[in-house]
Design a protein around this motif. Structure first.
Motif, PDB file in Angstrom:
ATOM      1  N   LEU A 178     -22.583  84.761   7.351  1.00  0.00           N
ATOM      2  CA  LEU A 178     -23.029  83.676   7.816  1.00  0.00           C
ATOM      3  C   LEU A 178     -21.401  82.888   7.573  1.00  0.00           C
ATOM      4  N   GLN A 179     -21.747  81.873   8.614  1.00  0.00           N
ATOM      5  CA  GLN A 179     -20.507  80.747   8.413  1.00  0.00           C
ATOM      6  C   GLN A 179     -20.998  79.314   7.764  1.00  0.00           C
ATOM      7  N   LEU A 180     -20.270  78.595   6.777  1.00  0.00           N
ATOM      8  CA  LEU A 180     -20.687  77.642   6.258  1.00  0.00           C
ATOM      9  C   LEU A 180     -19.571  76.416   6.492  1.00  0.00           C
ATOM     10  N   GLU A 181     -19.994  75.273   6.794  1.00  0.00           N
ATOM     11  CA  GLU A 181     -19.032  74.246   7.030  1.00  0.00           C
ATOM     12  C   GLU A 181     -19.418  73.382   5.561  1.00  0.00           C
ATOM     13  N   ILE A 182     -18.175  73.320   4.862  1.00  0.00           N
ATOM     14  CA  ILE A 182     -18.377  72.739   3.297  1.00  0.00           C
ATOM     15  C   ILE A 182     -17.296  71.801   3.467  1.00  0.00           C
ATOM     16  N   SER A 183     -17.752  70.715   2.860  1.00  0.00           N
ATOM     17  CA  SER A 183     -16.631  69.512   2.824  1.00  0.00           C
ATOM     18  C   SER A 183     -15.468  69.873   1.590  1.00  0.00           C
ATOM     19  N   ILE A 184     -14.573  69.458   1.818  1.00  0.00           N
ATOM     20  CA  ILE A 184     -13.428  69.670   0.850  1.00  0.00           C
ATOM     21  C   ILE A 184     -13.577  69.586  -0.782  1.00  0.00           C
ATOM     22  N   SER A 185     -14.193  68.405  -0.966  1.00  0.00           N
ATOM     23  CA  SER A 185     -14.618  67.997  -2.194  1.00  0.00           C
ATOM     24  C   SER A 185     -15.721  69.187  -2.936  1.00  0.00           C
ATOM     25  N   ASN A 186     -16.534  69.632  -2.000  1.00  0.00           N
ATOM     26  CA  ASN A 186     -17.273  70.913  -2.486  1.00  0.00           C
ATOM     27  C   ASN A 186     -16.622  72.135  -2.782  1.00  0.00           C
ATOM     28  N   VAL A 187     -15.671  72.454  -1.761  1.00  0.00           N
ATOM     29  CA  VAL A 187     -14.780  73.582  -1.938  1.00  0.00           C
ATOM     30  C   VAL A 187     -14.080  73.511  -3.312  1.00  0.00           C
ATOM     31  N   SER A 188     -13.722  72.415  -3.483  1.00  0.00           N
ATOM     32  CA  SER A 188     -12.849  72.113  -4.866  1.00  0.00           C
ATOM     33  C   SER A 188     -13.821  72.548  -6.122  1.00  0.00           C
ATOM     34  N   HIS A 189     -14.913  72.000  -5.863  1.00  0.00           N
ATOM     35  CA  HIS A 189     -15.907  72.389  -6.992  1.00  0.00           C
ATOM     36  C   HIS A 189     -16.347  74.139  -7.032  1.00  0.00           C
ATOM     37  N   LEU A 190     -16.468  74.664  -5.965  1.00  0.00           N
ATOM     38  CA  LEU A 190     -16.342  76.245  -5.788  1.00  0.00           C
ATOM     39  C   LEU A 190     -15.391  76.887  -6.301  1.00  0.00           C
ATOM     40  N   LEU A 191     -14.231  76.471  -6.241  1.00  0.00           N
ATOM     41  CA  LEU A 191     -12.997  77.009  -6.622  1.00  0.00           C
ATOM     42  C   LEU A 191     -12.806  77.021  -8.419  1.00  0.00           C
ATOM     43  N   LEU A 192     -13.399  75.765  -8.804  1.00  0.00           N
ATOM     44  CA  LEU A 192     -13.163  75.673 -10.215  1.00  0.00           C
ATOM     45  C   LEU A 192     -14.279  76.196 -10.950  1.00  0.00           C
ATOM     46  N   SER A 193     -15.622  76.898 -10.070  1.00  0.00           N
ATOM     47  CA  SER A 193     -16.636  77.323 -10.799  1.00  0.00           C
ATOM     48  C   SER A 193     -16.327  78.936 -11.079  1.00  0.00           C
ATOM     49  N   SER A 194     -15.294  79.349 -10.743  1.00  0.00           N
ATOM     50  CA  SER A 194     -14.848  80.771 -10.726  1.00  0.00           C
ATOM     51  C   SER A 194     -13.908  80.792 -11.958  1.00  0.00           C
ATOM     52  N   LYS A 207      -2.901  69.560 -15.615  1.00  0.00           N
ATOM     53  CA  LYS A 207      -4.331  70.005 -16.374  1.00  0.00           C
ATOM     54  C   LYS A 207      -5.060  68.836 -16.395  1.00  0.00           C
ATOM     55  N   ASN A 208      -4.346  67.634 -16.178  1.00  0.00           N
ATOM     56  CA  ASN A 208      -4.980  66.056 -16.201  1.00  0.00           C
ATOM     57  C   ASN A 208      -6.091  65.978 -14.841  1.00  0.00           C
ATOM     58  N   ASP A 209      -7.317  66.058 -15.181  1.00  0.00           N
ATOM     59  CA  ASP A 209      -8.355  65.878 -14.086  1.00  0.00           C
ATOM     60  C   ASP A 209      -8.096  67.155 -13.019  1.00  0.00           C
ATOM     61  N   LEU A 210      -8.005  68.294 -13.364  1.00  0.00           N
ATOM     62  CA  LEU A 210      -7.698  69.351 -12.267  1.00  0.00           C
ATOM     63  C   LEU A 210      -8.623  69.224 -10.946  1.00  0.00           C
ATOM     64  N   TYR A 211      -9.781  68.888 -11.043  1.00  0.00           N
ATOM     65  CA  TYR A 211     -10.564  68.788  -9.838  1.00  0.00           C
ATOM     66  C   TYR A 211      -9.877  67.743  -9.047  1.00  0.00           C
ATOM     67  N   GLN A 212      -9.393  66.471  -9.125  1.00  0.00           N
ATOM     68  CA  GLN A 212      -8.902  65.636  -8.632  1.00  0.00           C
ATOM     69  C   GLN A 212      -7.535  66.175  -7.902  1.00  0.00           C
ATOM     70  N   THR A 213      -6.842  66.756  -8.839  1.00  0.00           N
ATOM     71  CA  THR A 213      -5.555  67.314  -8.256  1.00  0.00           C
ATOM     72  C   THR A 213      -5.807  68.309  -7.203  1.00  0.00           C
ATOM     73  N   VAL A 214      -6.879  69.164  -7.339  1.00  0.00           N
ATOM     74  CA  VAL A 214      -7.247  70.315  -6.505  1.00  0.00           C
ATOM     75  C   VAL A 214      -7.618  69.753  -4.958  1.00  0.00           C
ATOM     76  N   LEU A 215      -8.657  68.687  -5.065  1.00  0.00           N
ATOM     77  CA  LEU A 215      -8.858  67.963  -4.103  1.00  0.00           C
ATOM     78  C   LEU A 215      -7.790  67.330  -3.092  1.00  0.00           C
ATOM     79  N   GLN A 216      -6.904  66.560  -3.871  1.00  0.00           N
ATOM     80  CA  GLN A 216      -6.078  65.979  -3.347  1.00  0.00           C
ATOM     81  C   GLN A 216      -5.062  66.824  -2.701  1.00  0.00           C
TER      82      GLN A 216
END
Length: 242
Positions: A178-194, A207-216
């Motif tokens: 399958l191919q999924l279209e996923i928002s960048i914000s959710n892709v960032s969550h996926l990365l950090l769940s591994s 290290k400070n707010d790694l999610y926001q850093t990856v998202l930006q």
């Protein structure tokens, strides 16, 4: 660190999971049938249990991670419980459907299979399923090489091979793409769940707010707020013969 990581994983795992549980179950089961009861083994934060409610009137979700249970998604037809990894706290021949959504790899054993057979009704089904998202392209956008650590050993196609299958019968197996279209914000969550990706990103960015850093960082490299991610799906269906 392990406890800290478990909490971080649970947060990002609960924040977003691709909506693949229900399509995979629909491929495995007959539509329109509502069974009395279902058991979701290794339910995580509950996305797979919610998918199972489309086929069962009541669902029990069991999970060995207390951090995951703490983030579980509440649903009127789901009861979540802690699982000690050895025995189910349920009577014999109770469940019509038993599912493992990406969880069997971590607990596969003869004892677990015997417990599943014990709590499952005669002719009930066991569904083992999983999906694999290709995030290598996302890491490459961040100028990172995919980690070759623990997650690389994970087997998405795991089933009950190598165990005593006297009381179960293999019904069918599926593989899909399958191919999924996923928002960048959710892709960032996926990365950090591994775990491996989390550690890789932790070494590479602030290290400070790694999610926001990856998202930006992703937004600075993309021309869109969405990304297309490839997914492989795997499922195996058994029937209990007792």
């Amino acid at each position: 660190m392990a406890s800290e990581y478990d909490q971080i994983t649970a947060f990002h795992y609960a924040s977003f999971r691709p909506s693949l549980h229900l399509p995979i179950l629909k491929e495995c089961l007959e539509g329109g049938i509502q069974h009395p009861s279902g058991l979701d083994v290794g339910c995580g934060t509950g996305q797979s249990s919610i998918a199972l409610t489309h086929f069962c009137k009541k669902v029990k979700g069991v999970e060995p991670s207390k951090e995951m249970l703490g983030k579980s998604i509440q649903h009127p037809r789901i009861t979540y419980s802690y699982y000690n990894g050895q025995y189910f706290d349920y009577r014999d021949s109770l469940f019509d459907l038993i599912t493992f959504a990406g969880s069997l790899y971590y607990g596969k054993s003869q004892q677990l299979l015997d417990e599943v057979i014990r709590v499952g009704k005669k002719n009930s089904r066991i569904i083992i399923y999983d999906f694999e998202l290709s995030l290598d392209m996302v890491l490459q956008r961040l100028n990172l090489e995919p980690s070759l650590g623990q997650d690389s050993n994970y087997d998405h196609e795991v089933h009950f091979n190598g165990l005593n299958q006297e009381h179960i019968a293999l019904e069918k197996e599926f593989k899909g793409n399958l191919q999924l279209e996923i928002s960048i914000s959710n892709v960032s969550h996926l990365l950090l769940s591994s775990k491996d990706n989390y550690n890789l990103l932790l070494e590479s960015f602030e290290k400070n707010d790694l999610y926001q850093t990856v998202l930006q960082e992703l937004r600075s490299r993309m021309n869109s707020e969405n990304m297309v991610v490839d997914a492989k799906t795997y499922s195996t269906v058994y029937r209990i013969k007792k």
